[in-house]
Every structure is written in structure tokens, then in C-alpha cells.
Scaffold this motif. Structure first.
Motif, short mmCIF file in Angstrom:
data_model
loop_
_atom_site.label_atom_id
_atom_site.label_comp_id
_atom_site.label_asym_id
_atom_site.label_seq_id
_atom_site.Cartn_x
_atom_site.Cartn_y
_atom_site.Cartn_z
N ILE A 35 45.75 25.45 11.42
CA ILE A 35 43.86 24.54 10.83
C ILE A 35 44.71 23.23 10.36
O ILE A 35 43.62 21.96 10.58
N LYS A 36 45.85 23.50 9.23
CA LYS A 36 45.84 21.86 8.47
C LYS A 36 46.02 20.65 9.44
O LYS A 36 46.08 19.79 9.15
N ASP A 37 47.21 21.08 10.15
CA ASP A 37 47.90 20.03 10.67
C ASP A 37 46.29 19.65 11.66
O ASP A 37 46.43 18.72 12.36
N GLY A 38 45.90 20.38 12.29
CA GLY A 38 44.57 19.84 13.57
C GLY A 38 43.44 19.29 12.47
O GLY A 38 42.69 17.76 12.41
N GLU A 41 45.31 15.25 11.40
CA GLU A 41 45.23 14.82 12.74
C GLU A 41 43.84 14.35 12.71
O GLU A 41 43.47 13.08 13.64
N VAL A 42 42.87 14.68 12.52
CA VAL A 42 41.73 14.35 12.51
C VAL A 42 41.20 13.29 11.84
O VAL A 42 40.96 11.30 11.72
N GLN A 43 41.82 13.86 10.39
CA GLN A 43 41.42 12.50 9.00
C GLN A 43 42.80 11.57 9.64
O GLN A 43 42.22 10.62 9.07
N ASP A 44 43.77 11.63 9.76
CA ASP A 44 44.23 9.48 10.11
C ASP A 44 43.71 9.36 11.45
O ASP A 44 44.06 8.63 11.48
#
Length: 207
Positions: A35-38, A41-44
Motif C-alpha cells: 500500500i505504501k509503495d503504491g 508512486e502516486v505521490q511521486d
């Protein structure tokens, strides 16, 4: 020994109880990471969009500032090495700058820069024209002085040539007169010699 057995039993019970908990913790950690990686990724992606947008805004801001600076730079001309034609061309370029809403929030700065550039170039043009007039007058005076000095040199050379010619003529006349005098003296001497010869001849005959 009893205590040792108790400790061993404690470890066994701990291990038995921990095993299912460790599996749950591992599953929980893995789900959290997914969940954090997703989310990251959205944040980046959002950060990159913001960075591109800010870069575009900065590029527009830099371009507007550069246009204003270009107007200011028109007045940055070296009046000591520039001709009036060059300054006049810069002044006409400054006067021809169109300040409109394409400058956006820099429109007021652009108008002020144009006004200052036109005023500064007008003052520079006046000084350069005055300098060129002074230089032209100085060149005219120098040319007149040089022409006068050349005329005086030519006159002196001609006078010296005439005087030399007159001296040469006088010397030639003196040489001619001396030659004539020598010829006359020679004739007189020849006549006297002839006369003396006649006298000597007569005396010889008489003797």
C-alpha cells in the motif's frame, strides 16, 4: 534443573505462540509495504507534475523578465565608442518596442524600462552628436592648419628654389664675366706680345 526445565518450557511456549503471530506480522508488513509503495508512486507522479508545472511557470517568468531586461539593455551603449547613427538606431528600436498585455504582470516594469531607455538614449544621442560636431570642427581646423603649413612649406621651397636659381644665375654671370675678362686680358697680352715682337723685329733689322 527445575528452573532450567521451566526456562526451556517458556521458550517452547513462546515459540509456539509467536509462530502464528510472526506470520500475521509478516503478512501485515507486506501489505503495508504494498500500500505504501503504491501511495508513494502516486505521490511521486504528483510531485513530478508539480515540478514540471513550476518549471513551466518559471520559464515563462524568466522569459518575461528577459524581455524587460532586453529593453533595459538597449540603453547600455558605450557613448564614447559609438557613433550617432548607432545610438539613433538603438533609440529608434527602443521607441519601437510594443509594451502590451503579453508582458502580463511585468507590463508596468516593461513600460517603465522603455521610458527610461528612451530618455537615456536621447541624452546619450545629444552628447554623442555634440562630440561628433566638436571632432568634426577639430578635424576641419587641423585640416586648415595642415593646408596652411603645407602652403607655407611649398612657398618656402619655391622661394628657396628661386633664390638658389638667382644665385646660380649670378654665379654663372660672374663666371662668364671672369671668362670674358680672362679672354680680354689674353687678347691684350697677345696684342702686346705681337707689338713687342714687331719692336724686337724692327730692332733686330736695325741692328
Amino acid at each position: 534443573l527445575a528452573i532450567g526445565k521451566t526456562v526451556a518450557e517458556l521458550d517452547r511456549v513462546h515459540k509456539a505462540v509467536k509462530a502464528p503471530l510472526a506470520e500475521k506480522v509478516s503478512l501485515l508488513d507486506g501489505e503495508r509495504k504494498r500500500i505504501k509503495d503504491g501511495l508513494l508512486e502516486v505521490q511521486d507522479g504528483i510531485k513530478q507534475q508539480i515540478a514540471r508545472h513550476e518549471a513551466e511557470l518559471q520559464a515563462i517568468e524568466d522569459a518575461l523578465a528577459a524581455r524587460v531586461q532586453a529593453i533595459k539593455d538597449l540603453a547600455e551603449i558605450d557613448e564614447h565608442s559609438s557613433t550617432s547613427d548607432q545610438v539613433r538606431a538603438a533609440l529608434q528600436e527602443a521607441q519601437g518596442v510594443s509594451v502590451d498585455d503579453s508582458f502580463r504582470h511585468h507590463e508596468a516594469n516593461a513600460a517603465l524600462a522603455k521610458s527610461k531607455a528612451v530618455a537615456a538614449l536621447g541624452e546619450i544621442l545629444a552628447r554623442v552628436e555634440a562630440r561628433e560636431q566638436q571632432e568634426a570642427e577639430l578635424a576641419r581646423v587641423k585640416a586648415e592648419l595642415a593646408a596652411k603649413e603645407q602652403a607655407e612649406r611649398d612657398e618656402r621651397i619655391a622661394r628657396e628654389a628661386r633664390e638658389a636659381a638667382e644665385r646660380e644665375a649670378e654665379q654663372a654671370k660672374a663666371r662668364e664675366a671672369a671668362a670674358a675678362e680672362r679672354a680680354r686680358q689674353a687678347e691684350i697680352a697677345a696684342a702686346e706680345a705681337a707689338k713687342q715682337a714687331e719692336i724686337d723685329k724692327a730692332a733686330a733689322v736695325e741692328q
